[in-house]
Design an enzyme around this catalytic site. Structure first.
Site, PDB file in Angstrom:
ATOM      1  N   GLU A  31       0.913  -1.019   0.097  1.00 16.60           N
ATOM      2  CA  GLU A  31      -0.114   0.000  -0.039  1.00 16.60           C
ATOM      3  C   GLU A  31       0.942   1.212  -0.110  1.00 16.60           C
ATOM      4  O   GLU A  31       0.517   2.166  -0.901  1.00 16.60           O
ATOM      5  CB  GLU A  31      -0.972  -0.033   1.319  1.00 16.60           C
ATOM      6  CG  GLU A  31      -1.847   1.274   1.511  1.00 16.60           C
ATOM      7  CD  GLU A  31      -2.198   1.464   2.788  1.00 16.60           C
ATOM      8  OE1 GLU A  31      -2.549   2.518   3.264  1.00 16.60           O
ATOM      9  OE2 GLU A  31      -2.271   0.555   3.615  1.00 16.60           O
ATOM     10  N   ASP A  35       0.681   3.778  -3.171  1.00 19.08           N
ATOM     11  CA  ASP A  35       0.425   4.991  -2.913  1.00 19.08           C
ATOM     12  C   ASP A  35       1.312   6.109  -3.643  1.00 19.08           C
ATOM     13  O   ASP A  35       0.961   7.080  -4.554  1.00 19.08           O
ATOM     14  CB  ASP A  35       0.384   5.292  -1.512  1.00 19.08           C
ATOM     15  CG  ASP A  35       0.076   6.990  -1.212  1.00 19.08           C
ATOM     16  OD1 ASP A  35      -0.989   7.286  -1.534  1.00 19.08           O
ATOM     17  OD2 ASP A  35       0.875   7.617  -0.670  1.00 19.08           O
ATOM     18  N   ASP A 104      -7.098   0.901   0.501  1.00 22.29           N
ATOM     19  CA  ASP A 104      -5.798   0.457   0.662  1.00 22.29           C
ATOM     20  C   ASP A 104      -5.387  -0.682  -0.112  1.00 22.29           C
ATOM     21  O   ASP A 104      -4.234  -0.840  -0.751  1.00 22.29           O
ATOM     22  CB  ASP A 104      -5.700   0.075   2.191  1.00 22.29           C
ATOM     23  CG  ASP A 104      -5.688   1.296   3.175  1.00 22.29           C
ATOM     24  OD1 ASP A 104      -5.618   2.576   2.732  1.00 22.29           O
ATOM     25  OD2 ASP A 104      -5.889   0.996   4.327  1.00 22.29           O
ATOM     26  N   GLU A 107      -4.488   0.522  -3.600  1.00 26.25           N
ATOM     27  CA  GLU A 107      -3.116   0.944  -3.854  1.00 26.25           C
ATOM     28  C   GLU A 107      -2.218  -0.083  -3.692  1.00 26.25           C
ATOM     29  O   GLU A 107      -1.172   0.275  -4.353  1.00 26.25           O
ATOM     30  CB  GLU A 107      -2.961   1.897  -2.469  1.00 26.25           C
ATOM     31  CG  GLU A 107      -3.620   3.341  -2.638  1.00 26.25           C
ATOM     32  CD  GLU A 107      -3.291   4.283  -1.409  1.00 26.25           C
ATOM     33  OE1 GLU A 107      -3.363   5.289  -1.658  1.00 26.25           O
ATOM     34  OE2 GLU A 107      -3.274   3.556  -0.074  1.00 26.25           O
TER      35      GLU A 107
END
Length: 163
Positions: A31, A35, A104, A107
């Site tokens: 994650e 991101d 999450d 990502e």
């Protein structure tokens, strides 16, 4: 190394869909990476699309596109609630539909694509996910007033589109 293997079923894809409540091999590190990859891919796309926008406008549009609500809607459209792995307790409490968990996981999937195949394939995935909203509306006007940014919806065929 990043991108060493052709895109396929890699162990990181399973981890990307695993919430920390499920076990030790969970998605938090992916994650983190996803991101950053998502932010760069969306930034690049906006830089291309909004050639006359200043840094502040680009930042506002990017923040809107990569916020939890937008990622959650994409995750729903992709069917992630059926794929995310949760502990029994987390699943019973509705974790599979919780916006933070699904955003999450999305990502983390972007991070897994990056690790498995490199930036270009990850960027292509991000472009495909965000293209519907970017094709709709005046993004430069949206940068000035985020309330007019198209909202994400899903249709009956589970594709992402703006309204």
């Amino acid at each position: 190394p990043v991108g060493a293997a052709p895109l396929g079923v890699h162990r990181d894809f399973g981890a990307a869909l695993t919430h920390r409540s499920f076990g030790a091999d969970h998605n938090e590190r992916l994650e983190f990476l996803g991101d950053a990859v998502l932010g760069l891919a969306v930034s690049s796309l906006l830089y291309e699309r909004l050639g006359r926008s200043d840094e502040g406008d680009l930042s506002r549009v990017r923040a809107h596109l990569v916020r939890q609500e937008s990622l959650y809607r994409i995750a729903l459209a992709l069917g992630l609630p059926d794929s995310v792995r949760l502990s029994e307790g987390e699943a019973r409490s509705g974790g599979a539909r919780r916006p933070s968990i699904l955003a999450d996981a999305l990502e983390a999937l972007v991070g897994a694509v990056y690790l498995d195949a490199g930036f270009e394939p990850a960027q292509a995935v991000v472009r495909r996910l965000f293209e519907p909203v970017l094709a709709q509306g005046d993004l430069q006007a949206s940068a000035k007033d985020p309330k007019i940014m198209p909202r994400w919806t899903t249709n009956s065929k589970s594709t992402v589109r703006p309204t």
